[in-house]
Design a protein around this motif. Structure first.
Motif, mmCIF file in Angstrom:
data_model
loop_
_atom_site.group_PDB
_atom_site.id
_atom_site.type_symbol
_atom_site.label_atom_id
_atom_site.label_comp_id
_atom_site.label_asym_id
_atom_site.label_seq_id
_atom_site.Cartn_x
_atom_site.Cartn_y
_atom_site.Cartn_z
ATOM 1 N N VAL A 1 -10.825 3.193 -9.894
ATOM 2 C CA VAL A 1 -10.420 3.657 -8.558
ATOM 3 C C VAL A 1 -10.220 5.165 -8.584
ATOM 4 N N GLN A 2 -10.184 5.729 -7.395
ATOM 5 C CA GLN A 2 -9.948 7.167 -7.246
ATOM 6 C C GLN A 2 -8.550 7.500 -7.755
ATOM 7 N N GLY A 3 -8.422 8.463 -8.645
ATOM 8 C CA GLY A 3 -7.099 8.863 -9.134
ATOM 9 C C GLY A 3 -6.401 9.731 -8.098
ATOM 10 N N GLU A 4 -5.057 9.904 -8.246
ATOM 11 C CA GLU A 4 -4.305 10.696 -7.259
ATOM 12 C C GLU A 4 -4.804 12.140 -7.219
ATOM 13 N N LYS A 5 -5.164 12.671 -8.396
ATOM 14 C CA LYS A 5 -5.584 14.077 -8.439
ATOM 15 C C LYS A 5 -7.116 14.173 -8.436
ATOM 16 N N GLY A 6 -7.772 13.257 -7.731
ATOM 17 C CA GLY A 6 -9.242 13.257 -7.715
ATOM 18 C C GLY A 6 -9.761 12.664 -9.012
ATOM 19 N N GLY A 7 -11.077 12.505 -9.104
ATOM 20 C CA GLY A 7 -11.648 11.905 -10.322
ATOM 21 C C GLY A 7 -11.408 10.404 -10.325
ATOM 22 N N ASN B 1 2.678 -10.683 -10.478
ATOM 23 C CA ASN B 1 2.538 -10.426 -9.035
ATOM 24 C C ASN B 1 1.155 -10.673 -8.453
ATOM 25 N N GLY B 2 0.194 -11.099 -9.282
ATOM 26 C CA GLY B 2 -1.172 -11.294 -8.800
ATOM 27 C C GLY B 2 -1.276 -12.202 -7.593
ATOM 28 N N SER B 3 -0.373 -13.206 -7.498
ATOM 29 C CA SER B 3 -0.512 -14.174 -6.400
ATOM 30 C C SER B 3 0.405 -13.860 -5.225
ATOM 31 N N GLN B 4 1.105 -12.701 -5.278
ATOM 32 C CA GLN B 4 1.993 -12.322 -4.166
ATOM 33 C C GLN B 4 1.191 -11.670 -3.034
ATOM 34 N N LEU B 5 1.732 -11.760 -1.823
ATOM 35 C CA LEU B 5 1.114 -11.044 -0.699
ATOM 36 C C LEU B 5 1.299 -9.541 -0.904
ATOM 37 N N PHE B 6 0.360 -8.764 -0.395
ATOM 38 C CA PHE B 6 0.352 -7.329 -0.684
ATOM 39 C C PHE B 6 1.669 -6.608 -0.349
ATOM 40 N N PRO B 7 2.300 -6.863 0.825
ATOM 41 C CA PRO B 7 3.550 -6.144 1.119
ATOM 42 C C PRO B 7 4.640 -6.404 0.070
ATOM 43 N N GLN B 8 4.699 -7.657 -0.448
ATOM 44 C CA GLN B 8 5.704 -7.955 -1.479
ATOM 45 C C GLN B 8 5.397 -7.184 -2.763
ATOM 46 N N VAL B 9 4.117 -7.034 -3.065
ATOM 47 C CA VAL B 9 3.725 -6.293 -4.270
ATOM 48 C C VAL B 9 4.173 -4.834 -4.139
ATOM 49 N N ALA B 10 3.954 -4.253 -2.955
ATOM 50 C CA ALA B 10 4.353 -2.860 -2.740
ATOM 51 C C ALA B 10 5.861 -2.710 -2.935
ATOM 52 N N ILE C 1 6.718 -2.841 -6.672
ATOM 53 C CA ILE C 1 6.417 -1.578 -7.375
ATOM 54 C C ILE C 1 7.592 -0.618 -7.165
ATOM 55 N N GLU C 2 8.048 -0.536 -5.909
ATOM 56 C CA GLU C 2 9.199 0.315 -5.561
ATOM 57 C C GLU C 2 10.429 -0.065 -6.400
ATOM 58 N N ASN C 3 10.735 -1.374 -6.438
ATOM 59 C CA ASN C 3 11.905 -1.849 -7.211
ATOM 60 C C ASN C 3 11.797 -1.458 -8.667
ATOM 61 N N GLN C 4 10.600 -1.668 -9.237
ATOM 62 C CA GLN C 4 10.445 -1.383 -10.665
ATOM 63 C C GLN C 4 10.578 0.110 -10.937
ATOM 64 N N LEU C 5 10.104 0.928 -9.994
ATOM 65 C CA LEU C 5 10.212 2.377 -10.172
ATOM 66 C C LEU C 5 11.690 2.784 -10.164
ATOM 67 N N ILE D 1 3.754 1.039 -14.090
ATOM 68 C CA ILE D 1 4.147 1.357 -12.702
ATOM 69 C C ILE D 1 3.153 2.354 -12.085
ATOM 70 N N ASP D 2 2.791 3.392 -12.848
ATOM 71 C CA ASP D 2 1.832 4.395 -12.334
ATOM 72 C C ASP D 2 0.495 3.747 -11.990
ATOM 73 N N LYS D 3 0.044 2.879 -12.888
ATOM 74 C CA LYS D 3 -1.247 2.220 -12.680
ATOM 75 C C LYS D 3 -1.245 1.436 -11.363
ATOM 76 N N HIS D 4 -0.205 0.595 -11.163
ATOM 77 C CA HIS D 4 -0.189 -0.245 -9.949
ATOM 78 C C HIS D 4 0.127 0.558 -8.690
ATOM 79 N N THR D 5 0.868 1.674 -8.857
ATOM 80 C CA THR D 5 1.101 2.550 -7.700
ATOM 81 C C THR D 5 -0.244 3.104 -7.237
ATOM 82 N N ASN D 6 -1.048 3.541 -8.192
ATOM 83 C CA ASN D 6 -2.357 4.111 -7.853
ATOM 84 C C ASN D 6 -3.257 3.055 -7.195
ATOM 85 N N ILE D 7 -3.311 1.861 -7.807
ATOM 86 C CA ILE D 7 -4.164 0.786 -7.256
ATOM 87 C C ILE D 7 -3.698 0.428 -5.838
#
Length: 605
Positions: free
Chosen positions: A263-269, A285-294, A297-301, A352-358
């Motif tokens: 995927v596109q990285g935050e700083k391009g590339g 979290n693979g089987s969770q609905l997308f809003p719950q996943v978001a 990610i916030e909680n874990q951060l 956390i960084d990986k899933h934030t980016n995805i």
């Protein structure tokens, strides 16, 4: 295999003292790719690895491990390599059992070139499948849906495809060391595969050293698992729908392949990620609905930040008490603890960084294409069996890619009980306005109208329609004509999941009573609907979808397994894992083969 087919020692490591070279073909590279990473190869003493068809330099005094499909081209290449003495010794591993004629070619080639002493071992590994997760496999057989439903396919071609599927399933069962009870609906590819697999297992069980010694390693329960075989036409909609859960979204929108994606990285590339069992967040979290996943990610951060602050505080870092030197022992202990917790914190931050980016890239796509509204409206249509016309057309004229609109239109076709001609024309016009190729839509419409005429025809004319339809549609029709009931699942549990649950329970149930039963261990005459132990209940199931599966079905079956008391075990496999777009492309190809639809007309000047 990497330990030259010797038992691996207690630590699970191969004998890394022996340096070796690994040679594979493209197919076997895909088998290895999700299972073993480059650093693991190093641990197993593999210093170099190459594709078999690349030019390679000789490497002396080193054994070579080959892992390839048993094909004419690969055998010729191996004979050429041994003739040129490329390596010290050859350990040959074939992904499925090597046919006799090829084995003879290998022997005579090596004899003629006087290099037979280099070939130390030949093994049939029975590994013609790709393992993506603990309970998920694919045979990586492309376009089987098109091949099995192609109106122009002859019997011979169909038999070849069935044979390939049976070969792949046989490898899976040999690896699990189980002989299952096989269940499938009558007619169509599912019955053809089930009956050929039953025969293949029977023939194999007659040989003395067969691969199925009792008590295999499948949770080692005493009971045999049930293998439920289905064909994609059993529930066409799931191959096409938009899903709003994390794993299906990542696959469908970002193109997850062999557990990897870029995927596109935050700083391009571009950034490449692996999403597999080594990633705790993905598993949880693979089987969770997308809003719950978001939110997760916030909680874990936040949790991560708290833990970092805690470490700083204890070691007198930025916002803690100053280090005054009096409690030297106490401070040293804190420092040691901090140093020990660093690797774990670093690892958590990377995940956390990986899933934030995805999630950020996904969110961009969701907003741009209104994917949330596609998912909800399609679900709604499947449940209600209808949709308000203005709603339908506003989606088709709104946001979304051409493919999103085409998928939505096909779900509309599948979900509505009866075809309203005027409404369908409005849908086709909306698709044409967006310059969408409608071949796939026309193909599904054709199948749907056949179902309707079959349902309403009297028995005499029905047999004529069936003859005509089977001539046009080849194999698939007997399954499709089971009527619309299969295409529509009541209360949004997938029809597949509901059926598997019924097959595992083994109680009388009108939905599955007509399913065929094969027991490869029983005498031939008693196969069929005979003894009651064939009916369950079963603790374990292997569910196999012919013609393309997806993460939506996989997730639904895993939820079913977890919901049972006690928890059951369900493995899901398919001929290939397809995104909605890839499956619709196969439908379009069938539409074109039948001369339906086609590209949108060029706009007039």
């Amino acid at each position: 295999m990497l330990n030259l087919n010797q038992p691996v020692n207690a630590t699970g490591m191969a004998n890394e003292e022996v340096y070796k070279i690994l040679i594979y073909d493209k197919f076997c590279q895909n088998i290895l790719s999700p299972l073993i990473h480059v650093k693991d190869l190093r641990k197993h003493g593999v210093t170099l690895y190459f594709l078999i068809d690349k030019d390679r330099k000789p490497v002396h005094d080193v054994p070579a491990v080959y892992f390839v499909q048993p094909s004419q081209a690969n055998i010729q290449r191996i004979v050429a390599d041994s003739t040129r003495s490329l390596y010290d010794s050859f350990h040959l591993n074939f992904s499925s059992s090597i046919p006799r004629p090829l084995l003879e070619d290998l022997a005579s080639g090596a004899l003629n070139s006087d290099s037979i002493h280099r070939i130390l071992k030949v093994h049939d590994q029975y590994l013609e499948f790709v393992t993506l997760e603990e309970n998920l496999f694919s045979l990586a057989q492309k376009s089987s849906y098109v091949q099995l439903n192609d109106p122009s396919a002859g019997d011979r071609e169909i038999e070849e495809i069935i044979e390939k599927i049976v070969g792949g399933l046989f490898c899976v069962l040999a690896t699990l060391a189980v002989v299952p009870i096989i269940r499938c609906p009558r007619g169509g590819p599912a019955e053809m595969v089930a009956s050929a697999l039953d025969q293949r297992l029977r023939d194999h069980l007659l040989s003395k050293n067969n691969l199925f010694t009792e008590g295999g390693n499948f949770i080692s329960s005493f009971q045999r698992p049930v293998l439920c075989i289905f064909d994609r036409n059993f529930e066409l909609s799931v191959g096409i729908q938009h899903d709003f859960r994390y794993q299906p979204l990542v696959h469908d929108v970002l193109g997850l392949k062999l557990n990897r994606l870029s995927v596109q990285g935050e700083k391009g590339g571009m950034k490449s990620y692996e999403l597999d069992s080594s990633d705790p967040f993905w598993l949880a979290n693979g089987s969770q609905l997308f809003p719950q996943v978001a939110m997760e990610i916030e909680n874990q951060l936040n949790r991560y930040k708290r833990d970092v602050d805690e470490v700083n505080k204890r070691t007198g870092g930025t916002d803690g008490t100053e280090f005054d030197g009096t409690d030297l022992i106490g401070n040293t202990k804190h420092l040691m603890n901090a140093v020990n917790s660093l690797p774990e914190l670093t690892e958590r931050k990377q995940v956390i960084d990986k899933h934030t980016n995805i999630a950020t890239v996904l969110l961009g796509e969701i907003k741009e294409r209104s994917l949330d509204s596609y998912a909800t409206k399609e679900d709604d249509m499947m449940v209600r069996g209808s949709i308000d016309r203005s709603d339908l057309l506003s989606v088709l004229r709104g946001k979304g890619s051409k493919m999103d609109k085409l998928r939505f239109a096909i779900i509309y076709l599948i979900s509505t009980e009866s075809i309203n001609q005027e409404e369908v024309e409005a849908v086709e016009a909306a698709l044409r306005d967006s310059e969408v190729d409608t071949s796939a839509f026309q193909y599904v419409k054709k199948i749907k109208s056949l179902n309707v005429s079959l349902a309403s025809a009297n028995s005499a004319s029905r047999s004529n329609i069936v003859d005509w339809a089977e001539r046009i549609y080849g194999q698939s029709l007997s399954v499709v004509t089971a009527g619309m009931k299969n295409l529509l699942s009541n209360e949004r549990q997938l029809a597949l999941t509901r059926t598997v649950e019924a097959l595992m329970e083994g109680k009388p149930n009108p939905e599955v009573d007509s399913f065929l039963v094969f027991d490869p261990r029983a005498p031939k005459s008693s196969s069929g609907m005979g003894s009651s132990h064939l009916k369950g209940p079963f603790k374990e199931a292997i569910v196999f979808m012919i013609g393309g599966g997806n993460y939506m079905e996989y997730g639904s079956l895993q939820e079913l397994a977890q919901r049972q008391q006690p928890i059951k075990h369900v493995v899901y496999g398919t001929t290939e894992i397809l995104t909605g777009a890839e499956f619709v492309e196969q439908l379009a190809l069938l539409g074109q083969k039948m001369g339906l639809g086609g590209a949108p007309a060029a706009p007039t000047q």
